[in-house]
Write a protein that holds these residues in place. Sequence first.
Motif, PDB file in Angstrom:
ATOM      1  N   GLN A   1       0.836  -1.193   0.000  1.00 12.15           N
ATOM      2  CA  GLN A   1       0.000   0.000   0.000  1.00 12.15           C
ATOM      3  C   GLN A   1       0.871   1.243   0.000  1.00 12.15           C
ATOM      4  O   GLN A   1       1.885   1.315   0.695  1.00 12.15           O
ATOM      5  CB  GLN A   1      -0.928  -0.013   1.200  1.00 12.15           C
ATOM      6  CG  GLN A   1      -1.890  -1.180   1.159  1.00 12.15           C
ATOM      7  CD  GLN A   1      -2.746  -1.253   2.409  1.00 12.15           C
ATOM      8  OE1 GLN A   1      -2.401  -0.723   3.440  1.00 12.15           O
ATOM      9  NE2 GLN A   1      -3.867  -1.921   2.289  1.00 12.15           N
ATOM     10  N   HIS A   2       0.451   2.220  -0.797  1.00  7.45           N
ATOM     11  CA  HIS A   2       1.196   3.472  -0.894  1.00  7.45           C
ATOM     12  C   HIS A   2       0.208   4.585  -1.224  1.00  7.45           C
ATOM     13  O   HIS A   2      -0.874   4.320  -1.747  1.00  7.45           O
ATOM     14  CB  HIS A   2       2.277   3.366  -1.977  1.00  7.45           C
ATOM     15  CG  HIS A   2       1.722   3.063  -3.333  1.00  7.45           C
ATOM     16  ND1 HIS A   2       1.395   1.789  -3.730  1.00  7.45           N
ATOM     17  CD2 HIS A   2       1.425   3.868  -4.367  1.00  7.45           C
ATOM     18  CE1 HIS A   2       0.914   1.822  -4.968  1.00  7.45           C
ATOM     19  NE2 HIS A   2       0.921   3.073  -5.379  1.00  7.45           N
TER      20      HIS A   2
ATOM     21  N   PHE B   1       0.613   9.163   5.468  1.00  6.66           N
ATOM     22  CA  PHE B   1       0.023   7.902   5.014  1.00  6.66           C
ATOM     23  C   PHE B   1       0.438   6.725   5.893  1.00  6.66           C
ATOM     24  O   PHE B   1      -0.363   5.853   6.191  1.00  6.66           O
ATOM     25  CB  PHE B   1       0.403   7.627   3.560  1.00  6.66           C
ATOM     26  CG  PHE B   1      -0.306   6.455   2.973  1.00  6.66           C
ATOM     27  CD1 PHE B   1      -1.646   6.533   2.649  1.00  6.66           C
ATOM     28  CD2 PHE B   1       0.362   5.264   2.759  1.00  6.66           C
ATOM     29  CE1 PHE B   1      -2.308   5.448   2.111  1.00  6.66           C
ATOM     30  CE2 PHE B   1      -0.283   4.178   2.217  1.00  6.66           C
ATOM     31  CZ  PHE B   1      -1.621   4.273   1.894  1.00  6.66           C
ATOM     32  N   SER B   2       1.671   6.685   6.325  1.00 10.41           N
ATOM     33  CA  SER B   2       2.124   5.564   7.155  1.00 10.41           C
ATOM     34  C   SER B   2       1.378   5.542   8.492  1.00 10.41           C
ATOM     35  O   SER B   2       1.020   4.476   8.994  1.00 10.41           O
ATOM     36  CB  SER B   2       3.628   5.630   7.378  1.00 10.41           C
ATOM     37  OG  SER B   2       3.967   6.834   8.023  1.00 10.41           O
TER      38      SER B   2
ATOM     39  N   LEU C   1      -2.084   4.159   7.805  1.00  9.81           N
ATOM     40  CA  LEU C   1      -2.070   2.703   7.652  1.00  9.81           C
ATOM     41  C   LEU C   1      -1.966   2.002   8.998  1.00  9.81           C
ATOM     42  O   LEU C   1      -2.611   0.980   9.230  1.00  9.81           O
ATOM     43  CB  LEU C   1      -0.895   2.275   6.771  1.00  9.81           C
ATOM     44  CG  LEU C   1      -1.105   2.358   5.273  1.00  9.81           C
ATOM     45  CD1 LEU C   1       0.138   1.880   4.551  1.00  9.81           C
ATOM     46  CD2 LEU C   1      -2.300   1.562   4.835  1.00  9.81           C
ATOM     47  N   ARG C   2      -1.158   2.542   9.891  1.00  6.32           N
ATOM     48  CA  ARG C   2      -1.016   1.941  11.214  1.00  6.32           C
ATOM     49  C   ARG C   2      -2.345   1.956  11.959  1.00  6.32           C
ATOM     50  O   ARG C   2      -2.770   0.953  12.519  1.00  6.32           O
ATOM     51  CB  ARG C   2       0.053   2.693  12.007  1.00  6.32           C
ATOM     52  CG  ARG C   2       0.382   2.064  13.349  1.00  6.32           C
ATOM     53  CD  ARG C   2       1.455   2.846  14.089  1.00  6.32           C
ATOM     54  NE  ARG C   2       1.220   4.286  14.164  1.00  6.32           N
ATOM     55  CZ  ARG C   2       0.341   4.884  14.968  1.00  6.32           C
ATOM     56  NH1 ARG C   2      -0.387   4.163  15.777  1.00  6.32           N
ATOM     57  NH2 ARG C   2       0.207   6.192  14.965  1.00  6.32           N
TER      58      ARG C   2
ATOM     59  N   ASN D   1      -4.883  -0.510  10.142  1.00  9.05           N
ATOM     60  CA  ASN D   1      -4.607  -1.918  10.409  1.00  9.05           C
ATOM     61  C   ASN D   1      -4.918  -2.293  11.852  1.00  9.05           C
ATOM     62  O   ASN D   1      -5.355  -3.412  12.121  1.00  9.05           O
ATOM     63  CB  ASN D   1      -3.154  -2.248  10.070  1.00  9.05           C
ATOM     64  CG  ASN D   1      -2.912  -2.215   8.585  1.00  9.05           C
ATOM     65  OD1 ASN D   1      -3.823  -2.420   7.797  1.00  9.05           O
ATOM     66  ND2 ASN D   1      -1.677  -1.941   8.192  1.00  9.05           N
TER      67      ASN D   1
END
Length: 106
Positions: free
Chosen positions: A31-32, A45-46, A49-50, A53
């Motif tokens: 994923q990006h 974005f990171s 995502l954390r 998830n």
Amino acid sequence: MHPTRRAFEHVHKPLIRFLGRRQWPSSPAPQHPHPAAPKEFADAFSEFLRKFNSSLSAPKKMPTSSSIEGRVYEFWEAPERLFRPRSRILEEWEIEAIESGGASMY
């Protein structure tokens, strides 16, 4: 000339060409962020995502009662205002006139 020979000379060639069987990857791509995303979105974005998830890994509880915090899970538990038509309510004789064809009664 023989008409059958002429038919075989001009065979229809379809305009659509299929490329063959596709080979799908066995695992999803990493994923990006979208390439056209603004820089502040790409930088965060990171972290997104954390959080995303971690919310997926937490088990979700189903409500024990059928209606919690104004949510309605069965249509018959919806408020009465949702069942009232916005136009006027038809009388029984009007319904019968519509079902019978209407023109013969008047």
